[in-house]
Write a protein that holds these residues in place. Structure first.
Motif, PDB file in Angstrom:
ATOM      1  N   ASN A   5      36.364  40.233  24.168  1.00  0.00           N
ATOM      2  CA  ASN A   5      37.758  40.662  24.211  1.00  0.00           C
ATOM      3  C   ASN A   5      38.183  40.583  25.676  1.00  0.00           C
ATOM      4  O   ASN A   5      38.124  41.576  26.403  1.00  0.00           O
ATOM      5  CB  ASN A   5      37.899  42.081  23.658  1.00  0.00           C
ATOM      6  CG  ASN A   5      39.345  42.523  23.624  1.00  0.00           C
ATOM      7  OD1 ASN A   5      40.223  41.872  24.182  1.00  0.00           O
ATOM      8  ND2 ASN A   5      39.597  43.638  22.974  1.00  0.00           N
ATOM      9  N   TRP A   6      38.581  39.377  26.107  1.00  0.00           N
ATOM     10  CA  TRP A   6      38.889  39.151  27.517  1.00  0.00           C
ATOM     11  C   TRP A   6      40.033  40.016  28.009  1.00  0.00           C
ATOM     12  O   TRP A   6      40.039  40.443  29.160  1.00  0.00           O
ATOM     13  CB  TRP A   6      39.181  37.666  27.769  1.00  0.00           C
ATOM     14  CG  TRP A   6      37.951  36.821  27.672  1.00  0.00           C
ATOM     15  CD1 TRP A   6      37.686  35.874  26.725  1.00  0.00           C
ATOM     16  CD2 TRP A   6      36.806  36.859  28.519  1.00  0.00           C
ATOM     17  NE1 TRP A   6      36.457  35.313  26.943  1.00  0.00           N
ATOM     18  CE2 TRP A   6      35.881  35.905  28.042  1.00  0.00           C
ATOM     19  CE3 TRP A   6      36.462  37.613  29.641  1.00  0.00           C
ATOM     20  CZ2 TRP A   6      34.660  35.681  28.642  1.00  0.00           C
ATOM     21  CZ3 TRP A   6      35.237  37.379  30.242  1.00  0.00           C
ATOM     22  CH2 TRP A   6      34.353  36.429  29.745  1.00  0.00           C
ATOM     23  N   THR A   7      40.988  40.291  27.153  1.00  0.00           N
ATOM     24  CA  THR A   7      42.115  41.136  27.566  1.00  0.00           C
ATOM     25  C   THR A   7      41.613  42.505  28.008  1.00  0.00           C
ATOM     26  O   THR A   7      42.005  43.014  29.061  1.00  0.00           O
ATOM     27  CB  THR A   7      43.118  41.291  26.405  1.00  0.00           C
ATOM     28  OG1 THR A   7      43.530  39.986  25.999  1.00  0.00           O
ATOM     29  CG2 THR A   7      44.320  42.101  26.820  1.00  0.00           C
ATOM     30  N   GLU A   8      40.739  43.077  27.225  1.00  0.00           N
ATOM     31  CA  GLU A   8      40.198  44.397  27.549  1.00  0.00           C
ATOM     32  C   GLU A   8      39.271  44.328  28.757  1.00  0.00           C
ATOM     33  O   GLU A   8      39.292  45.199  29.623  1.00  0.00           O
ATOM     34  CB  GLU A   8      39.438  44.949  26.336  1.00  0.00           C
ATOM     35  CG  GLU A   8      39.073  46.407  26.449  1.00  0.00           C
ATOM     36  CD  GLU A   8      38.434  46.908  25.166  1.00  0.00           C
ATOM     37  OE1 GLU A   8      37.270  47.359  25.241  1.00  0.00           O
ATOM     38  OE2 GLU A   8      39.083  46.840  24.110  1.00  0.00           O
ATOM     39  N   GLU A  11      41.359  43.816  32.153  1.00  0.00           N
ATOM     40  CA  GLU A  11      42.399  44.767  32.553  1.00  0.00           C
ATOM     41  C   GLU A  11      41.993  45.631  33.738  1.00  0.00           C
ATOM     42  O   GLU A  11      42.853  46.171  34.435  1.00  0.00           O
ATOM     43  CB  GLU A  11      42.830  45.637  31.369  1.00  0.00           C
ATOM     44  CG  GLU A  11      41.812  46.634  30.902  1.00  0.00           C
ATOM     45  CD  GLU A  11      42.264  47.407  29.668  1.00  0.00           C
ATOM     46  OE1 GLU A  11      43.338  47.102  29.112  1.00  0.00           O
ATOM     47  OE2 GLU A  11      41.530  48.315  29.270  1.00  0.00           O
ATOM     48  N   ALA A  35      43.753  35.176  29.279  1.00  0.00           N
ATOM     49  CA  ALA A  35      43.800  36.634  29.435  1.00  0.00           C
ATOM     50  C   ALA A  35      44.116  37.020  30.885  1.00  0.00           C
ATOM     51  O   ALA A  35      44.819  37.991  31.142  1.00  0.00           O
ATOM     52  CB  ALA A  35      42.484  37.248  28.989  1.00  0.00           C
ATOM     53  N   ALA A  38      47.801  36.554  31.325  1.00  0.00           N
ATOM     54  CA  ALA A  38      48.512  37.636  30.632  1.00  0.00           C
ATOM     55  C   ALA A  38      48.437  38.933  31.424  1.00  0.00           C
ATOM     56  O   ALA A  38      49.430  39.662  31.531  1.00  0.00           O
ATOM     57  CB  ALA A  38      47.937  37.827  29.236  1.00  0.00           C
ATOM     58  N   GLU A  39      47.294  39.216  32.003  1.00  0.00           N
ATOM     59  CA  GLU A  39      47.134  40.456  32.770  1.00  0.00           C
ATOM     60  C   GLU A  39      47.979  40.428  34.041  1.00  0.00           C
ATOM     61  O   GLU A  39      48.605  41.420  34.410  1.00  0.00           O
ATOM     62  CB  GLU A  39      45.656  40.679  33.116  1.00  0.00           C
ATOM     63  CG  GLU A  39      45.375  41.983  33.834  1.00  0.00           C
ATOM     64  CD  GLU A  39      45.730  43.233  33.047  1.00  0.00           C
ATOM     65  OE1 GLU A  39      46.076  44.247  33.690  1.00  0.00           O
ATOM     66  OE2 GLU A  39      45.671  43.217  31.797  1.00  0.00           O
ATOM     67  N   LYS A  42      51.506  40.998  33.023  1.00  0.00           N
ATOM     68  CA  LYS A  42      51.688  42.410  32.684  1.00  0.00           C
ATOM     69  C   LYS A  42      51.871  43.252  33.948  1.00  0.00           C
ATOM     70  O   LYS A  42      52.612  44.222  33.948  1.00  0.00           O
ATOM     71  CB  LYS A  42      50.473  42.890  31.886  1.00  0.00           C
ATOM     72  CG  LYS A  42      50.603  44.276  31.305  1.00  0.00           C
ATOM     73  CD  LYS A  42      49.460  44.562  30.340  1.00  0.00           C
ATOM     74  CE  LYS A  42      48.384  45.328  31.052  1.00  0.00           C
ATOM     75  NZ  LYS A  42      47.278  45.729  30.195  1.00  0.00           N
TER      76      LYS A  42
END
Length: 192
Positions: A5-8, A11, A35, A38-39, A42
């Motif tokens: 889960n690269w997003t997690e 982060e 990811a 995206a981070e 964000k």
């Protein structure tokens, strides 16, 4: 397919580490690179130029902490269309002040004032509707974002995105009373 889960995972990485992942995208899993983009988005970091470049050298990325905080070209474009090219020019001049380019401020402000004046003159002289104003403002916004941004800041400049909330409040505080005054003047003039 990746089982991470690269997003997690990403982060908690620093902005510098995320940019490094993007710079080394050819040796990283695609999901990890996406990811990282995206981070950064964000966190309010403009990644437009990072996504365009294929081979990024270490010199292409400044220390993230040193990146200037600027109004994005999208914010300047939107404010120029909705409120006026003068307003977009002021936001751009603020960007120039932030990056320390004082020589570009005067041409941008002069252009914005003259262009806004020309727009008002043209719209009033041909009795055009509001769509003509939007089209003329769109042209002015494109000139600011393409000509002036490229010349004085450069499209390759990485930056943190500055919040548009304060200029929006100021713009609404100026334009709502003006719109109300125009509506009131129109009603009064038709009654006479």
């Amino acid at each position: 397919m990746s089982y991470y889960n690269w997003t997690e995972i990403l982060e908690n990485n620093s902005e510098k580490e995320l940019i490094k992942i993007i710079k080394e995208r050819t040796s990283e899993p695609e999901e990890k690179v996406l990811a990282a983009f995206a981070e950064l988005d964000k966190r309010g970091i403009d990644t437009t130029e990072l996504s365009k470049k294929q081979d990024l050298s270490p010199d292409d990325t400044k220390e993230v902490e040193e990146l200037p905080i600027l109004y994005s070209d999208k914010v300047i474009y939107t404010f120029s269309i909705l409120f006026s090219v003068l307003f977009g020019g002021i936001l751009f001049a603020n960007n120039l002040k932030t990056v320390g380019d004082k020589k570009g401020t005067l041409p941008v402000i002069v252009f914005s004032v003259l262009y806004t004046g020309l727009t008002i003159y043209l719209v009033n002289s041909i009795n055009a509707n509001s769509s003509a104003t939007f089209i003329l403002n769109m042209i002015g916004a494109l000139i600011i974002n393409n000509l002036f941004w490229n010349k004085y800041i450069g499209k390759s400049q990485l930056y943190h995105k500055k919040s548009y909330k304060k200029p929006l409040i100021i713009a609404l505080a100026i334009f709502i009373p003006l719109a109300a005054l125009i509506i009131w003047a129109t009603i009064v003039s038709t009654q006479l």
